[in-house]
Write a protein that holds these residues in place. Sequence first.
Motif, mmCIF file in Angstrom:
data_model
loop_
_atom_site.group_PDB
_atom_site.id
_atom_site.type_symbol
_atom_site.label_atom_id
_atom_site.label_comp_id
_atom_site.label_asym_id
_atom_site.label_seq_id
_atom_site.Cartn_x
_atom_site.Cartn_y
_atom_site.Cartn_z
ATOM 1 N N TYR A 170 0.823 -1.213 0.000
ATOM 2 C CA TYR A 170 0.000 0.000 0.000
ATOM 3 C C TYR A 170 0.852 1.255 0.000
ATOM 4 C CZ TYR A 170 -4.409 -2.415 0.442
ATOM 5 O OH TYR A 170 -5.497 -3.181 0.189
ATOM 6 N N GLY A 194 -8.938 6.601 -3.014
ATOM 7 C CA GLY A 194 -9.128 5.655 -4.106
ATOM 8 C C GLY A 194 -9.286 4.221 -3.627
ATOM 9 N N PHE A 195 -8.852 3.940 -2.403
ATOM 10 C CA PHE A 195 -8.986 2.571 -1.901
ATOM 11 C C PHE A 195 -10.412 2.269 -1.466
ATOM 12 C CE2 PHE A 195 -4.808 1.726 -2.514
ATOM 13 C CZ PHE A 195 -3.913 2.399 -1.711
ATOM 14 N N LEU A 199 -11.989 -2.531 3.196
ATOM 15 C CA LEU A 199 -10.635 -2.916 2.813
ATOM 16 C C LEU A 199 -10.058 -3.916 3.814
ATOM 17 C CD1 LEU A 199 -8.436 -2.006 0.758
ATOM 18 C CD2 LEU A 199 -7.513 -0.633 2.582
ATOM 19 N N LEU A 209 -9.003 -7.904 3.337
ATOM 20 C CA LEU A 209 -7.664 -8.414 3.624
ATOM 21 C C LEU A 209 -7.727 -9.582 4.605
ATOM 22 C CD1 LEU A 209 -5.686 -5.085 3.826
ATOM 23 C CD2 LEU A 209 -5.228 -6.969 2.277
ATOM 24 N N TYR A 216 0.946 -2.454 -8.698
ATOM 25 C CA TYR A 216 0.464 -1.221 -9.312
ATOM 26 C C TYR A 216 0.171 -1.434 -10.788
ATOM 27 C CZ TYR A 216 0.164 3.827 -9.865
ATOM 28 O OH TYR A 216 -0.270 5.101 -10.086
ATOM 29 N N ILE A 268 -3.122 -3.331 -11.229
ATOM 30 C CA ILE A 268 -4.297 -2.486 -11.032
ATOM 31 C C ILE A 268 -4.596 -1.661 -12.267
ATOM 32 C CG2 ILE A 268 -5.179 -0.527 -9.736
ATOM 33 C CD1 ILE A 268 -3.901 -1.614 -7.290
ATOM 34 N N ASN A 327 -12.644 -0.879 -7.986
ATOM 35 C CA ASN A 327 -12.134 -0.144 -6.838
ATOM 36 C C ASN A 327 -10.723 -0.630 -6.518
ATOM 37 O OD1 ASN A 327 -11.486 0.769 -4.312
ATOM 38 N ND2 ASN A 327 -13.438 0.233 -3.380
ATOM 39 N N GLU A 328 -9.756 0.313 -6.553
ATOM 40 C CA GLU A 328 -8.364 -0.081 -6.340
ATOM 41 C C GLU A 328 -8.169 -0.817 -5.035
ATOM 42 O OE1 GLU A 328 -6.659 3.768 -8.703
ATOM 43 O OE2 GLU A 328 -5.901 3.331 -6.698
ATOM 44 N N GLY A 329 -9.012 -0.485 -4.049
ATOM 45 C CA GLY A 329 -8.847 -1.103 -2.747
ATOM 46 C C GLY A 329 -9.097 -2.587 -2.752
ATOM 47 N N TYR A 331 -5.678 -5.443 -3.917
ATOM 48 C CA TYR A 331 -4.651 -6.038 -3.054
ATOM 49 C C TYR A 331 -5.181 -7.187 -2.210
ATOM 50 C CZ TYR A 331 -1.351 -2.467 -4.442
ATOM 51 O OH TYR A 331 -0.515 -1.672 -5.165
ATOM 52 N N PRO A 332 -6.368 -7.026 -1.605
ATOM 53 C CA PRO A 332 -6.914 -8.188 -0.888
ATOM 54 C C PRO A 332 -7.105 -9.401 -1.801
ATOM 55 C CG PRO A 332 -8.097 -6.225 -0.249
ATOM 56 C CD PRO A 332 -7.191 -5.824 -1.359
ATOM 57 N N LYS A 361 -3.830 -10.989 -2.415
ATOM 58 C CA LYS A 361 -3.436 -11.719 -1.204
ATOM 59 C C LYS A 361 -4.135 -13.066 -1.153
ATOM 60 C CE LYS A 361 -0.412 -9.909 1.254
ATOM 61 N NZ LYS A 361 0.815 -10.652 1.459
#
Lengths: 327, 116
Positions: A29, A49-50, A56, A60, B26, B29, B39-41, B44-45, B48
């Motif tokens: 991040y 933006g997240f 979030l 995770l 990055y 995305i 949604n960029e958020g 990552y999850p 993972k």
Amino acid sequence: MTKATFLARLNDRLQVLNKKEREDILNEYAGHIDMKVAEGLSEDQAIAGFGDFDDLVEGLLEAYHVDPDFATEESDTVGSFIKRFGYFLEDSLDALMNLDRRAAGQLIAKGVILLVIVLIISGGLEALFSPARGYLYGYENTPLGAVLLSLIGVILGMLKIGLAVYAIYFLIKHYLLPTLDEGDVVDDPDVVGRQASSADPADPADPAIRTDRRARRDQAARPRQGVSQNDPLIRLAYFTIKALVFIFILLPAITTLLSLLVLAILAIAGLVLGLPIWGPTLLILGIGLLSLALVLLIWQVIYADNKTSAKAVAKKNAPVVQGREGK
Amino acid sequence: MNSQFKKGVLELVVLAVIAERDRYGYEIINLVKDVMEVNEGTIYPLLKRLTNEHYFDTYLKESTEGPPRKYYRLTPAGALQLGQLKEEWFLFTARIEKFLKEVEGRDQSNLPGKAE
């Protein structure tokens, strides 16, 4: 939110994961935010933006098959209250750092108005109590009269302090913190550009408005990185606040703490010797713990430089980002 | 676009993007954003989760533009999953298309507002 705050909060919410995984996530991040900032966004915009922060975290944790509810369960409500209070203070400092002169002026104006209101209300409170006080002045030489008089004094004092504290909280919550969100709109070069061009035909001659909009446009062009280095007045205010907090809150608290420590040792010695002073001893210990907590809280929020591995991550990436901006 | 729909398709797109070449977060995305609104958020999850399910291997590679970047590489299990999802997708969309065409061809007098 600044990058550091975001990473710190993420670190808190992911405590159930092991350190390596947490650092891995935080690094990703942090790197992402850095790259967005290099493209010209502010930290606030990159983080916005997240999307929703809680969603979030949930996403995770689900990746590790951790029940998100398990992770957020706060069995200790005092702890979570203190944490929220810490966030509140951090956000206030963030907002202060990112104020431009216009917003600061507005804030001060609103603060003055609130101050006047507080004064009026406390004047009213005084008036409310004065008949009772007047009556009791005749009896101030009697034990009961004296006690009642001081009681009224104490109550009045506490009411006024409560009023002042609430006014400050109100000011911060409704006028200072919203500037954190406002920043996103003002920062958007498209919005500012449109404002500038549409305003010029309307007031071409007003130099005050023009310079103000130009200042905002300049600020929008520069990517904001938490501590806004552009306004020396704001920086001065920031350091003054730090110094004042140190002199008037931290130093007295530390002095109190040390003297309480001495007293506590004496009290315990007295207890050992057989003196019946349990009450005062416990009182001393209690106040000592409170002072300790206060000192630690203030230190953590205002002065801490190595809060968590999150900050270490932010620091690790920072020098490289600055290098890029130099190009 | 319907969000439940998006979730399922997102995994397919991410796997396909990484199957083409090893990539870092990055980059992934931005490529996905070219294909679909996302949604960029959530990326990552998702990365993972798929890593924890052993569809990806990750490794760090030095970069000229900053700290070392984490790269994702498709594993054989990931390639299998990608193949399966692609097959499901094509089957599914083919059936939906066929169905919609059939309904269109049929008598439409049930639609509100259509002249009798």
